[in-house]
Design an enzyme around this catalytic site. Structure first.
Site, mmCIF file in Angstrom:
data_model
loop_
_atom_site.group_PDB
_atom_site.id
_atom_site.type_symbol
_atom_site.label_atom_id
_atom_site.label_comp_id
_atom_site.label_asym_id
_atom_site.label_seq_id
_atom_site.Cartn_x
_atom_site.Cartn_y
_atom_site.Cartn_z
ATOM 1 N N GLU A 195 -7.964 22.881 -5.488
ATOM 2 C CA GLU A 195 -8.520 22.146 -6.616
ATOM 3 C C GLU A 195 -7.500 22.262 -7.749
ATOM 4 O O GLU A 195 -6.858 23.309 -7.914
ATOM 5 C CB GLU A 195 -9.870 22.716 -7.055
ATOM 6 C CG GLU A 195 -10.928 22.760 -5.957
ATOM 7 C CD GLU A 195 -11.268 21.394 -5.393
ATOM 8 O OE1 GLU A 195 -11.202 20.398 -6.157
ATOM 9 O OE2 GLU A 195 -11.596 21.311 -4.192
ATOM 10 N N HIS B 232 -16.279 19.701 -3.447
ATOM 11 C CA HIS B 232 -15.259 19.887 -4.467
ATOM 12 C C HIS B 232 -15.134 21.321 -4.948
ATOM 13 O O HIS B 232 -14.414 21.584 -5.917
ATOM 14 C CB HIS B 232 -15.462 18.935 -5.655
ATOM 15 C CG HIS B 232 -15.367 17.493 -5.281
ATOM 16 N ND1 HIS B 232 -14.207 16.922 -4.795
ATOM 17 C CD2 HIS B 232 -16.301 16.506 -5.295
ATOM 18 C CE1 HIS B 232 -14.427 15.645 -4.538
ATOM 19 N NE2 HIS B 232 -15.686 15.372 -4.827
#
Length: 324
Positions: free
Chosen positions: A101, A270
């Site tokens: 990320e 995510h």
């Protein structure tokens, strides 16, 4: 005459074809007027006697061929060189699945580069040729403090559910990278130099697209002036192989692909570790369906950061769309 001394034209089984086969071959004449033989006699033609390769001397052919030696078994044996790429490539013993990320915004570009804020990895081990043993419970996961854009945008915090306090308390990328390499070395996958340890077996990194290693990691290390570890020379793009194996485009993101295989997506999308673990589950499912992981889809020149195997992703693509 044939081998029994009978004139060829009187032989009951003689034919024009056998006559042509028994006739001596013509010789080509070179530019220096030296004669060069163009072809050896056909093996198995009546009247040709094959000598033993182990014998002390070679026999002469009968009749008009008497000026030539009979071929040995070594002469007539098929000759084939085995090239290196003829050898079968062994399958990977493991994949190290990663899903970074990084800093992102839906309004502006991250300058001078996007920066990793979560660095996770999960290992998939394989047994035998097809069946994966398991997605290992042991994993690596660390938040990373950005250097150039230390304050997370609202877009990043909402997308990845990573708080400002978590990245403020985290080490920078150089420290995290050293910890990650120590973790790989503890698993016996790399040497102290950072190169892959072949005693573990063949293994490769795997990501869902090329953006994680080929885009984000390369760009950030170059901007920071950090040398790329030698184990990051190649990787598998599971997104590409998913489409190739199932003839189904990976539309709708990672979660839709997991559900397409009849599995339930585990965790919050995510989050880097969650995405890496679900990507590893896809790899395990593909192996059970008969897919053999044996070749990387991408390779990297660590000195220049250039990818080969396909067109490299645009450097600013991760910042424009955010992490997968």
């Amino acid at each position: 005459t044939d081998a029994d001394g009978m004139p060829l034209e009187e032989h009951p089984k003689a034919s024009l074809a056998s006559a042509a086969a028994l006739a001596p071959r013509q010789h080509d004449v070179g530019s220096d007027d030296h004669t060069v033989e163009t072809e050896a006699p056909e093996v198995g033609v009546r009247g040709v006697e094959v000598a033993s390769a182990d014998g002390p001397s070679r026999k002469r052919l009968p009749g008009p061929w008497s000026f030539m030696n009979a071929p040995t078994q070594k002469d007539i044996a098929p000759k084939r060189r085995r090239l290196a790429f003829d050898k079968p490539i062994p399958d990977f013993a493991a994949l190290v699945v990663m899903d970074f990320e990084w800093t992102a915004d839906n309004r502006r570009k991250m300058l001078p580069c996007v920066e990793i804020i979560q660095f996770p990895a999960v290992v998939v081990r394989f047994d035998g040729r097809w069946a994966p043993s398991t997605v290992l419970d042991e994993h690596f996961d660390s938040f990373v403090r950005p250097r150039f854009n230390p304050t997370l945008t609202d877009f990043s915090k909402q997308l990845c559910a990573i708080s400002q306090a978590e990245v403020d308390a985290a080490p920078e990328l150089d420290v995290v990278l050293k910890s990650f390499l120590a973790w790989l070395q503890g698993l016996g996958m790399i040497l102290p130099s950072g190169a892959k340890d072949e005693r573990f077996g063949r293994w490769c990194f795997a990501t869902w697209s090329d953006a994680d290693i080929g885009g984000t990691l390369v760009s950030q290390l170059q901007t920071y002036g950090i040398e790329m570890p030698s184990c990051f020379t190649d990787w598998v793009d599971l997104k590409q192989l998913f489409q190739r194996h199932y003839k189904h485009g990976p539309r709708g993101g990672l979660q839709r692909c997991v559900e397409h295989l009849g599995m339930q997506f585990e965790g919050r999308a995510h989050n880097g570790l969650v995405d890496a673990r679900n990507t590893a589950r896809i790899a395990a499912h593909m192996a059970r369906d008969g897919f053999a992981f044996s070749r990387p889809t991408r390779a990297l020149d660590p000195r220049t950061g250039r990818m080969f195997g396909s067109a490299a992703p645009k450097r600013d693509a991760p910042a424009a769309r955010g992490p997968d």
